[in-house]
Motif scaffolding. Structure first.
Motif, mmCIF file in Angstrom:
data_model
loop_
_atom_site.group_PDB
_atom_site.id
_atom_site.type_symbol
_atom_site.label_atom_id
_atom_site.label_comp_id
_atom_site.label_asym_id
_atom_site.label_seq_id
_atom_site.Cartn_x
_atom_site.Cartn_y
_atom_site.Cartn_z
ATOM 1 N N ASP A 20 0.828 -1.210 0.000
ATOM 2 C CA ASP A 20 0.000 0.000 0.000
ATOM 3 C C ASP A 20 0.860 1.256 0.000
ATOM 4 O OD1 ASP A 20 -2.305 -1.478 -0.034
ATOM 5 O OD2 ASP A 20 -2.755 -1.225 2.104
ATOM 6 N N ILE A 21 1.913 1.253 0.807
ATOM 7 C CA ILE A 21 2.815 2.403 0.860
ATOM 8 C C ILE A 21 3.485 2.613 -0.487
ATOM 9 C CG2 ILE A 21 5.008 3.220 1.828
ATOM 10 C CD1 ILE A 21 4.115 1.909 4.493
ATOM 11 N N ALA A 22 3.956 1.532 -1.079
ATOM 12 C CA ALA A 22 4.639 1.625 -2.368
ATOM 13 C C ALA A 22 3.703 2.132 -3.461
ATOM 14 C CB ALA A 22 5.200 0.261 -2.760
ATOM 15 N N VAL A 23 2.509 1.577 -3.526
ATOM 16 C CA VAL A 23 1.559 1.992 -4.569
ATOM 17 C C VAL A 23 1.206 3.466 -4.419
ATOM 18 C CG1 VAL A 23 -0.802 1.688 -5.412
ATOM 19 C CG2 VAL A 23 0.637 -0.310 -4.978
ATOM 20 N N ARG A 24 1.025 3.910 -3.178
ATOM 21 C CA ARG A 24 0.728 5.326 -2.961
ATOM 22 C C ARG A 24 1.865 6.209 -3.479
ATOM 23 N NH1 ARG A 24 0.918 5.546 2.228
ATOM 24 N NH2 ARG A 24 2.845 6.751 2.367
ATOM 25 N N VAL A 34 10.442 6.546 -8.099
ATOM 26 C CA VAL A 34 10.537 6.130 -6.697
ATOM 27 C C VAL A 34 11.469 4.932 -6.593
ATOM 28 C CG1 VAL A 34 9.267 5.276 -4.695
ATOM 29 C CG2 VAL A 34 8.193 6.927 -6.238
ATOM 30 N N SER A 35 12.460 5.023 -5.741
ATOM 31 C CA SER A 35 13.404 3.921 -5.564
ATOM 32 C C SER A 35 12.894 2.931 -4.524
ATOM 33 C CB SER A 35 14.763 4.454 -5.122
ATOM 34 O OG SER A 35 14.675 4.992 -3.810
ATOM 35 N N VAL A 36 13.444 1.739 -4.565
ATOM 36 C CA VAL A 36 13.114 0.738 -3.554
ATOM 37 C C VAL A 36 13.546 1.234 -2.177
ATOM 38 C CG1 VAL A 36 13.627 -1.590 -2.738
ATOM 39 C CG2 VAL A 36 13.211 -1.197 -5.164
ATOM 40 N N ALA A 37 14.673 1.929 -2.120
ATOM 41 C CA ALA A 37 15.147 2.471 -0.841
ATOM 42 C C ALA A 37 14.131 3.449 -0.260
ATOM 43 C CB ALA A 37 16.493 3.153 -1.029
ATOM 44 N N GLU A 38 13.513 4.247 -1.122
ATOM 45 C CA GLU A 38 12.515 5.210 -0.662
ATOM 46 C C GLU A 38 11.283 4.489 -0.104
ATOM 47 O OE1 GLU A 38 10.088 9.125 -2.388
ATOM 48 O OE2 GLU A 38 11.620 8.116 -3.598
ATOM 49 N N VAL A 39 10.882 3.420 -0.768
ATOM 50 C CA VAL A 39 9.748 2.631 -0.282
ATOM 51 C C VAL A 39 10.084 2.022 1.077
ATOM 52 C CG1 VAL A 39 8.280 0.618 -0.689
ATOM 53 C CG2 VAL A 39 8.892 2.120 -2.601
ATOM 54 N N ALA A 40 11.277 1.443 1.182
ATOM 55 C CA ALA A 40 11.688 0.818 2.437
ATOM 56 C C ALA A 40 11.714 1.841 3.571
ATOM 57 C CB ALA A 40 13.058 0.172 2.271
ATOM 58 N N ALA A 41 12.221 3.031 3.284
ATOM 59 C CA ALA A 41 12.276 4.073 4.316
ATOM 60 C C ALA A 41 10.873 4.485 4.753
ATOM 61 C CB ALA A 41 13.047 5.280 3.788
ATOM 62 N N ALA A 42 9.981 4.626 3.800
ATOM 63 C CA ALA A 42 8.604 5.027 4.115
ATOM 64 C C ALA A 42 7.906 3.944 4.937
ATOM 65 C CB ALA A 42 7.838 5.311 2.835
ATOM 66 N N ILE A 45 11.352 -0.127 7.145
ATOM 67 C CA ILE A 45 12.032 -1.418 7.131
ATOM 68 C C ILE A 45 13.303 -1.262 6.305
ATOM 69 C CG2 ILE A 45 9.935 -2.808 7.410
ATOM 70 C CD1 ILE A 45 9.960 -3.286 4.391
ATOM 71 N N SER A 46 14.188 -2.244 6.394
ATOM 72 C CA SER A 46 15.418 -2.191 5.609
ATOM 73 C C SER A 46 15.159 -2.699 4.186
ATOM 74 C CB SER A 46 16.495 -3.056 6.260
ATOM 75 O OG SER A 46 16.125 -4.436 6.191
ATOM 76 N N LYS A 47 16.056 -2.356 3.278
ATOM 77 C CA LYS A 47 15.930 -2.869 1.908
ATOM 78 C C LYS A 47 15.993 -4.390 1.867
ATOM 79 C CE LYS A 47 17.988 -1.199 -1.674
ATOM 80 N NZ LYS A 47 19.009 -0.624 -2.588
ATOM 81 N N PRO A 48 16.928 -5.028 2.598
ATOM 82 C CA PRO A 48 16.943 -6.498 2.586
ATOM 83 C C PRO A 48 15.625 -7.104 3.056
ATOM 84 C CG PRO A 48 19.012 -5.669 3.437
ATOM 85 C CD PRO A 48 18.103 -4.481 3.326
#
Length: 207
Positions: A20-24, A34-42, A45-48
């Motif tokens: 949900d966060i990523a789609v938003r 939008v980077s994966v790192a940005e999604v993880a930060a939002a 959680i960590s990228k791994p």
């Protein structure tokens, strides 16, 4: 001992929350911006950790429709009679209730999600792999031979094209109430053509 049911529910909530966060974010800024790192930060959680749940960036979006993968196979497996007739009834029922998977929904969030999905080449390509798995599952339920694989390919193509046409018209501004009669008529015609062209043993009982 920990509760396996609790662990599974927590895992499911994690999938839903991160998706949900990523789609938003993707809807706000664009998928490629939008980077994966940005999604993880939002998601805090960590990228791994994110990649443990979602192996590819595209999976963050397609998680929303993952429960529809294999739906055609499930419908046929539960049917008492002809596969195509069961799928026709299922699709028409979806049109009547405005199921987003049929393309016949004007809910703003559904329209935005479809615009994101169909407007992003990498998401379209990733969705194709879901389509291939659904096709393979349907072919297996239909018998697994060449005739079954040919039939499954035709059926999945019809479902995809019908849904895309409905979404195209709704996205262009047409009202659901105006599109629905055409959508139902198109589905009736398409499934009629499918039934007429299938091998005899696939027109009748599936088991």
């Amino acid at each position: 001992m920990s509760d396996p049911g609790l662990r599974e529910r927590k895992k499911q909530r994690m999938y839903e929350t991160v998706s949900d966060i990523a789609v938003r974010l993707f809807m706000e800024k664009g998928f490629d911006a939008v980077s994966v790192a940005e999604v993880a930060a939002a998601a805090e959680i960590s990228k791994p950790t994110l990649f443990r749940y979602f192996p590819a960036k595209e999976d963050l979006v397609l998680y929303r429709v993952a429960d529809h993968e294999g739906e055609a196979a499930r419908v046929v497996a539960a049917a008492e009679g002809a596969a195509v007739e069961a799928l026709r009834r299922h699709f028409v029922a979806g049109l009547e209730r405005g199921d987003p998977v049929t393309g016949l929904s004007d809910h703003p969030e559904v329209l935005a999600f479809h615009a994101l999905l169909y407007g992003t080449p990498s998401l379209v390509a990733r969705a194709h792999t879901h389509q291939e798995r659904s096709e393979a599952a349907l072919a297996e339920v239909l018998g697994g031979d060449l005739d079954a694989r040919l039939a499954a390919g035709q059926i999945m193509a019809v479902l995809r094209v019908l849904a895309l046409e409905n979404w195209r018209r709704i996205a262009a501004g047409e009202r659901v109430a105006d599109v629905r009669p055409d959508a139902v008529a198109a589905a009736q015609r398409a499934f009629g053509w499918l039934a007429a062209g299938l091998p005899p043993h696939l027109r009748g009982e599936t088991r």
